[in-house]
Scaffold this motif. Structure first.
Motif, mmCIF file in Angstrom:
data_model
loop_
_atom_site.group_PDB
_atom_site.id
_atom_site.type_symbol
_atom_site.label_atom_id
_atom_site.label_comp_id
_atom_site.label_asym_id
_atom_site.label_seq_id
_atom_site.Cartn_x
_atom_site.Cartn_y
_atom_site.Cartn_z
ATOM 1 N N ASP A 91 35.273 41.695 34.008
ATOM 2 C CA ASP A 91 36.673 41.976 34.279
ATOM 3 C C ASP A 91 37.506 40.866 33.644
ATOM 4 O OD1 ASP A 91 39.144 41.375 36.195
ATOM 5 O OD2 ASP A 91 38.664 43.503 36.398
ATOM 6 N N GLU A 92 38.489 41.238 32.808
ATOM 7 C CA GLU A 92 39.263 40.237 32.079
ATOM 8 C C GLU A 92 40.053 39.319 33.004
ATOM 9 O OE1 GLU A 92 41.706 41.771 28.916
ATOM 10 O OE2 GLU A 92 40.074 43.020 28.146
ATOM 11 N N ALA A 93 40.784 39.898 33.950
ATOM 12 C CA ALA A 93 41.625 39.087 34.834
ATOM 13 C C ALA A 93 40.780 38.148 35.693
ATOM 14 C CB ALA A 93 42.486 39.985 35.713
ATOM 15 N N LYS A 94 39.683 38.681 36.246
ATOM 16 C CA LYS A 94 38.807 37.838 37.078
ATOM 17 C C LYS A 94 38.183 36.728 36.247
ATOM 18 C CE LYS A 94 37.448 41.309 40.519
ATOM 19 N NZ LYS A 94 36.338 42.131 41.027
ATOM 20 N N SER A 95 37.850 37.033 35.000
ATOM 21 C CA SER A 95 37.243 36.031 34.121
ATOM 22 C C SER A 95 38.247 34.938 33.781
ATOM 23 C CB SER A 95 36.711 36.681 32.843
ATOM 24 O OG SER A 95 35.725 37.643 33.168
ATOM 25 N N GLN A 96 39.493 35.318 33.530
ATOM 26 C CA GLN A 96 40.537 34.322 33.265
ATOM 27 C C GLN A 96 40.755 33.434 34.488
ATOM 28 O OE1 GLN A 96 43.787 36.836 32.040
ATOM 29 N NE2 GLN A 96 42.933 37.154 29.996
ATOM 30 N N ASP A 97 40.772 34.041 35.669
ATOM 31 C CA ASP A 97 40.915 33.252 36.900
ATOM 32 C C ASP A 97 39.741 32.296 37.062
ATOM 33 O OD1 ASP A 97 43.253 34.578 37.477
ATOM 34 O OD2 ASP A 97 42.366 35.923 38.971
ATOM 35 N N ALA A 98 38.547 32.769 36.720
ATOM 36 C CA ALA A 98 37.351 31.937 36.855
ATOM 37 C C ALA A 98 37.395 30.744 35.898
ATOM 38 C CB ALA A 98 36.090 32.764 36.613
ATOM 39 N N VAL A 99 37.958 30.937 34.701
ATOM 40 C CA VAL A 99 38.097 29.827 33.740
ATOM 41 C C VAL A 99 38.952 28.726 34.367
ATOM 42 C CG1 VAL A 99 39.113 29.148 31.513
ATOM 43 C CG2 VAL A 99 37.733 31.224 31.674
ATOM 44 N N MET A 100 40.022 29.112 35.034
ATOM 45 C CA MET A 100 40.884 28.119 35.694
ATOM 46 C C MET A 100 40.195 27.512 36.905
ATOM 47 S SD MET A 100 43.188 27.965 33.589
ATOM 48 C CE MET A 100 43.970 26.602 34.425
ATOM 49 N N GLN A 101 39.418 28.319 37.608
ATOM 50 C CA GLN A 101 38.694 27.805 38.766
ATOM 51 C C GLN A 101 37.656 26.758 38.345
ATOM 52 O OE1 GLN A 101 36.983 30.862 41.261
ATOM 53 N NE2 GLN A 101 35.868 29.373 42.484
ATOM 54 N N VAL A 102 36.992 27.020 37.215
ATOM 55 C CA VAL A 102 36.015 26.051 36.700
ATOM 56 C C VAL A 102 36.726 24.743 36.374
ATOM 57 C CG1 VAL A 102 34.490 25.520 34.747
ATOM 58 C CG2 VAL A 102 34.355 27.760 35.853
ATOM 59 N N PHE A 103 37.904 24.825 35.749
ATOM 60 C CA PHE A 103 38.671 23.608 35.434
ATOM 61 C C PHE A 103 38.992 22.841 36.717
ATOM 62 C CE2 PHE A 103 42.639 21.273 34.732
ATOM 63 C CZ PHE A 103 42.266 20.473 33.656
ATOM 64 N N GLU A 104 39.430 23.563 37.741
ATOM 65 C CA GLU A 104 39.760 22.915 39.018
ATOM 66 C C GLU A 104 38.532 22.235 39.624
ATOM 67 O OE1 GLU A 104 41.620 25.996 41.350
ATOM 68 O OE2 GLU A 104 43.282 26.155 39.926
ATOM 69 N N GLU A 105 37.370 22.862 39.470
ATOM 70 C CA GLU A 105 36.149 22.236 39.983
ATOM 71 C C GLU A 105 35.799 20.979 39.195
ATOM 72 O OE1 GLU A 105 32.773 24.657 41.056
ATOM 73 O OE2 GLU A 105 34.042 26.432 41.121
ATOM 74 N N LEU A 106 36.078 21.005 37.887
ATOM 75 C CA LEU A 106 35.797 19.831 37.054
ATOM 76 C C LEU A 106 36.579 18.615 37.526
ATOM 77 C CD1 LEU A 106 35.823 21.303 33.425
ATOM 78 C CD2 LEU A 106 33.837 20.585 34.741
ATOM 79 N N ILE A 107 37.794 18.839 38.020
ATOM 80 C CA ILE A 107 38.657 17.733 38.439
ATOM 81 C C ILE A 107 37.924 16.814 39.407
ATOM 82 C CG2 ILE A 107 40.763 17.152 39.729
ATOM 83 C CD1 ILE A 107 42.029 19.723 38.520
ATOM 84 N N THR A 108 37.208 17.398 40.373
ATOM 85 C CA THR A 108 36.486 16.557 41.333
ATOM 86 C C THR A 108 35.045 16.279 40.924
ATOM 87 O OG1 THR A 108 35.996 18.547 42.620
ATOM 88 C CG2 THR A 108 37.872 17.220 43.333
ATOM 89 N N LYS A 109 34.370 17.292 40.377
ATOM 90 C CA LYS A 109 32.942 17.132 40.084
ATOM 91 C C LYS A 109 32.675 16.069 39.024
ATOM 92 C CE LYS A 109 31.468 21.814 41.402
ATOM 93 N NZ LYS A 109 30.878 21.517 42.669
ATOM 94 N N LEU A 110 33.514 15.996 38.001
ATOM 95 C CA LEU A 110 33.270 15.023 36.932
ATOM 96 C C LEU A 110 33.588 13.591 37.354
ATOM 97 C CD1 LEU A 110 34.403 16.812 33.641
ATOM 98 C CD2 LEU A 110 32.087 16.284 34.411
#
Length: 196
Positions: free
Chosen positions: A50-69
């Motif tokens: 799903d395009e919209a869900k995939s785009q949201d997931a790209v942003m969610q991954v970025f948000e996770e990087l903020i703390t995980k890295l």
């Protein structure tokens, strides 16, 4: 995304990872992530379809990087990021699957017949819920294809009868019938397996 001049344009990933870990500067993180956004989107689309869900997931991954890295030592960023993206999508699918299961279960087991699964004393509530969800998923996969498709679209994707008819090509009466029969067969299967 625009980066300020303090970020070296030729900085290696390792340097960017070290800089971000020590400063927490989101522009550095952006410079590190941006080249991989298409890759992350591809991974997400493979799982979510799903395009919209995939785009949201790209942003969610970025948000996770903020703390995980800030807390994880990462030596191979590309493969680590691929794994993070995949896990993010699998968690999303699991959550959607749980929502589907709970929605169907609520529909089936809060009817007037009062049927419910007994919760045994030797299992915690979450273990019991997990067992019911596994049982329901197993029974869903045993339904006739048209029933499974209509039930999933109706409960998981919250589609109306007309949308399901448009997606599947069935007429609206068939859609209603497949959902009704699917629910009934799901209930029968779950009761049978629960008593085995």
């Amino acid at each position: 995304m625009r980066y300020n001049r303090k970020i070296p344009t030729k900085a290696s990933e390792g340097e960017l990872l070290r800089q971000y870990r020590s400063t927490g500067d989101l522009e550095i993180l952006g410079a590190l992530y941006e080249p991989y956004m298409v890759l992350v989107y591809g991974v997400c689309y493979k799982y979510l379809q799903d395009e919209a869900k995939s785009q949201d997931a790209v942003m969610q991954v970025f948000e996770e990087l903020i703390t995980k890295l800030r807390v994880h030592e990462v030596s191979h960023f590309k493969s680590w990021l691929h794994t993070l993206a995949r896990n993010t999508c699998l968690m999303q699918l699991r959550k959607e699957s749980k929502n589907l299961m709970l929605s169907i279960e609520e529909e089936i087991y809060t009817q007037e017949d009062g049927l419910d699964f007994p919760i045994s004393d030797d299992r915690s509530e979450s273990e019991e819920q997990e067992a019911r969800l596994t049982l329901m998923e197993s029974c869903l996969s045993e339904l006739r294809q048209e029933q499974e498709t209509c039930v999933r679209l109706f409960y998981l994707e919250q589609r109306c009868y007309k949308e399901i008819a448009d997606i599947t090509g069935y007429d609206i009466l068939k859609v209603k019938s497949h959902i009704q029969n699917g629910k009934r067969n799901l209930k029968i299967c779950m009761e049978r397996k629960d008593n085995d």
